[in-house]
Design a protein around this motif. Structure first.
Motif, PDB file in Angstrom:
ATOM      1  N   ARG A  53       0.853  -1.186   0.000  1.00 53.01           N
ATOM      2  CA  ARG A  53       0.000   0.000   0.000  1.00 53.01           C
ATOM      3  C   ARG A  53       0.883   1.228   0.000  1.00 53.01           C
ATOM      4  NH1 ARG A  53      -4.904   0.464   4.094  1.00 53.01           N
ATOM      5  NH2 ARG A  53      -5.700  -1.019   2.640  1.00 53.01           N
ATOM      6  N   LEU A  88     -10.736   8.253  -1.595  1.00 54.28           N
ATOM      7  CA  LEU A  88      -9.491   7.962  -2.299  1.00 54.28           C
ATOM      8  C   LEU A  88      -8.765   9.197  -2.805  1.00 54.28           C
ATOM      9  CD1 LEU A  88     -10.764   4.892  -4.333  1.00 54.28           C
ATOM     10  CD2 LEU A  88      -9.213   4.856  -2.375  1.00 54.28           C
ATOM     11  N   ARG A 126      -7.402   4.672   1.115  1.00 54.76           N
ATOM     12  CA  ARG A 126      -8.172   3.420   1.136  1.00 54.76           C
ATOM     13  C   ARG A 126      -9.637   3.728   0.839  1.00 54.76           C
ATOM     14  NH1 ARG A 126      -6.749   5.043   5.991  1.00 54.76           N
ATOM     15  NH2 ARG A 126      -8.260   5.282   7.641  1.00 54.76           N
ATOM     16  N   ARG A 127     -10.396   2.684   0.546  1.00 58.88           N
ATOM     17  CA  ARG A 127     -11.819   2.847   0.224  1.00 58.88           C
ATOM     18  C   ARG A 127     -12.596   3.303   1.453  1.00 58.88           C
ATOM     19  NH1 ARG A 127     -14.173  -1.569  -3.454  1.00 58.88           N
ATOM     20  NH2 ARG A 127     -15.802  -0.022  -3.337  1.00 58.88           N
ATOM     21  N   GLN A 142      -2.689   6.632   8.640  1.00 57.93           N
ATOM     22  CA  GLN A 142      -1.716   5.658   8.140  1.00 57.93           C
ATOM     23  C   GLN A 142      -0.313   6.045   8.567  1.00 57.93           C
ATOM     24  OE1 GLN A 142      -2.227   5.470   3.932  1.00 57.93           O
ATOM     25  NE2 GLN A 142      -3.557   3.687   4.068  1.00 57.93           N
TER      26      GLN A 142
END
Length: 174
Positions: A5, A65, A72-73, A143
């Motif tokens: 990712r 997105l 991420r979705r 993240q």
């Protein structure tokens, strides 16, 4: 094979607002063309409902997105929150049109468009704020925080050097 990712950087407020307008406006233009086409196959109200649901789902994914850069979705929670904010925006525009028709029994098309577009613009700004501050708060920062926390926990522990002396609970250098 392991998928990797990509890390996303948080998107600033101005950039995310421009992206919000482009995504929402683009989907809105497509939706306005799709409703009359679908209305040839079913009643207009049903076609409008189907297109509204589909466009809200699409926009929520685009906002996750692209607009707010989460990387991420959207997920079910964010879809439900986004649908709630879209419903609130719908109520604002309907209320504005109701007030216009209560004040003027037969407003001109120009007045109707001005009131509708004005209410839509205000509702859109409110929706943007709700999505940015609550639904997609933090963008890609979550993240980054998770990555930094993982790096901290997997960091190697260095052995105590011989020139350090332990006194009580303190580690002092000579």
């Amino acid at each position: 094979m392991e998928t990797q990712r990509t890390e996303t950087k948080p998107v600033g407020p101005l950039a995310s607002f421009v992206r919000f307008v482009v995504c929402g406006g683009g989907v809105g233009v497509l939706s306005s063309a799709a409703v009359p086409l679908l209305a040839m196959l079913m009643p207009w109200a049903a076609a409008n409902a189907v297109i509204t649901i589909a466009s809200t789902l699409l926009c929520t994914e685009l906002h996750a997105l692209f607009t707010f850069g989460t990387g991420r979705r959207a997920g079910l929670r964010r879809h439900l929150q986004s649908a709630g904010s879209a419903t609130a925006a719908y109520v604002v525009t309907c209320t504005a049109m109701f007030v216009l028709h209560a004040v003027q029994s037969s407003p001109s098309l120009v007045w109707e468009q001005a009131v509708y577009l004005g209410a839509s613009g205000l509702a859109g700004i409110g929706r943007f704020l709700v999505l940015r501050l609550f639904v997609f708060a933090g963008g890609g920062r979550k993240q980054d925080e998770n990555r930094k926390q993982k790096e901290k926990t997997t960091a190697t522990v260095r052995p105590v050097q011989a020139d350090h002396v332990r006194r009580g609970n303190l580690l002092l250098a000579r």
